[in-house]
Motif scaffolding. Sequence first.
Motif, short mmCIF file in Angstrom:
data_model
loop_
_atom_site.label_atom_id
_atom_site.label_comp_id
_atom_site.label_asym_id
_atom_site.label_seq_id
_atom_site.Cartn_x
_atom_site.Cartn_y
_atom_site.Cartn_z
N MET A 52 -54.82 3.22 76.21
CA MET A 52 -55.64 4.26 75.77
C MET A 52 -56.19 3.86 74.38
O MET A 52 -55.43 3.44 73.56
CB MET A 52 -55.00 5.82 75.60
N THR A 53 -57.31 4.19 73.93
CA THR A 53 -58.04 3.59 72.60
C THR A 53 -57.51 4.66 71.82
O THR A 53 -57.66 5.73 71.63
CB THR A 53 -59.43 3.39 72.78
N THR A 54 -56.97 4.12 70.49
CA THR A 54 -56.61 5.19 69.49
C THR A 54 -57.84 5.15 68.64
O THR A 54 -58.50 4.46 68.01
CB THR A 54 -55.36 4.37 68.63
N GLN A 55 -58.24 6.35 68.35
CA GLN A 55 -59.25 6.81 67.45
C GLN A 55 -58.85 7.89 66.23
O GLN A 55 -59.15 7.66 65.37
CB GLN A 55 -60.20 7.71 68.34
N HIS A 56 -57.86 8.82 66.53
CA HIS A 56 -57.77 9.92 65.54
C HIS A 56 -56.27 10.08 65.49
O HIS A 56 -55.74 11.41 65.47
CB HIS A 56 -58.57 11.13 65.64
N PRO A 57 -55.27 9.30 65.35
CA PRO A 57 -54.20 9.53 65.12
C PRO A 57 -53.41 10.52 63.72
O PRO A 57 -52.59 11.13 64.07
CB PRO A 57 -53.29 7.99 65.04
N GLU A 58 -54.36 10.06 62.90
CA GLU A 58 -54.20 11.20 61.69
C GLU A 58 -54.27 12.54 62.01
O GLU A 58 -53.71 13.47 61.50
CB GLU A 58 -54.85 10.70 60.39
N TYR A 59 -55.34 12.86 62.71
CA TYR A 59 -55.83 14.22 63.01
C TYR A 59 -54.85 14.72 63.97
O TYR A 59 -54.43 16.04 63.87
CB TYR A 59 -57.22 14.33 63.67
N LEU A 60 -54.32 14.27 64.94
CA LEU A 60 -53.23 14.64 65.94
C LEU A 60 -52.20 14.98 65.08
O LEU A 60 -51.29 15.99 65.21
CB LEU A 60 -53.03 13.46 67.09
N GLY A 61 -51.61 14.14 64.14
CA GLY A 61 -50.52 14.26 63.35
C GLY A 61 -50.77 15.52 62.48
O GLY A 61 -49.56 16.44 62.51
N GLN A 62 -51.82 15.77 62.04
CA GLN A 62 -51.99 17.00 61.27
C GLN A 62 -51.89 18.28 61.87
O GLN A 62 -51.18 18.89 61.46
CB GLN A 62 -53.32 16.97 60.43
N VAL A 63 -52.47 18.49 63.20
CA VAL A 63 -52.33 19.71 63.80
C VAL A 63 -50.92 19.75 64.51
O VAL A 63 -50.74 21.00 64.59
CB VAL A 63 -53.55 19.44 64.97
N THR A 64 -50.33 18.61 64.82
CA THR A 64 -49.25 18.86 65.24
C THR A 64 -48.17 19.41 64.43
O THR A 64 -47.52 20.25 64.60
CB THR A 64 -48.53 17.38 66.06
N HIS A 65 -48.10 18.65 63.19
CA HIS A 65 -47.16 19.34 62.32
C HIS A 65 -47.51 20.82 61.59
O HIS A 65 -46.63 21.71 61.62
CB HIS A 65 -47.39 18.55 60.89
N ALA A 66 -48.69 21.08 61.71
CA ALA A 66 -49.17 22.42 61.22
C ALA A 66 -48.79 23.31 62.62
O ALA A 66 -47.90 24.48 62.21
CB ALA A 66 -50.51 22.66 61.21
N ARG A 67 -48.76 23.10 63.64
CA ARG A 67 -48.54 23.62 64.96
C ARG A 67 -47.04 23.94 64.90
O ARG A 67 -46.26 25.15 65.40
CB ARG A 67 -49.02 23.16 65.84
#
Length: 222
Positions: free
Chosen positions: A1-16
């Motif tokens: 899978m091509t990595t594109q937005h790991p930082e965004y996934l990290g932000q929404v995961t932590h917030a959730r």
Amino acid sequence: MTTQHPEYLGQVTHARREELKLSKQAVHASVGLNPLTLSKIENGQAGQIRKDTLSRLDRAMQWKEGSAEAAFVWRRPPVEASKSPATAPSVLYIPFPPELIQSTVKLAETVADAVGGDERLAGIVSNMDTVADRILRAWTIADIERQKFEGTLSSATIEMLLGHYMRRTPQAPTVQDADELLYLRWLLGRLPESVPADQEERFVQRWARVQQMFSVPGRITE
């Protein structure tokens, strides 16, 4: 899978996860997601994420299937999964007046004094004392879990309200009783160093399940 937005996934995961009040250990207990892997995801350091890991993340964060992948690849906001009626927990937390606990313990002490040295009633008195101690311990554990979850448990509370119980040497007639006493000490950060690592891990898993139960709306009864 091509990595594109790991930082965004990290932000929404932590917030959730913060929104759901889930510890990393709780996530691990519920879906088997390694805490180290979760830390990498939340820090935006996950270069490659397997499909099954993203699926586990969806379940842990209570997102609709495919939300984690969409956030990771296309930076799309996760969608909450449809909530089904919550099933009743295995343990129901209800208000339990401390006065009732004190009365039960006092009754056991009164009966013991009245019986004196009568060997015919010694077994009954011993059983009553054991039951009273189990009730007191169960209430104490439940109250500590609630305070720990709410972040209101303090050292002053431990010393002033629970100090007497922790310093005395209650009976532990069964392995389960002994285990409950050790779990109580683990909750308070007073677990003896001699306790095996696998037993301590069981306490971590138990606390993770309690956190999940408390996270269900309406499960904490004031």
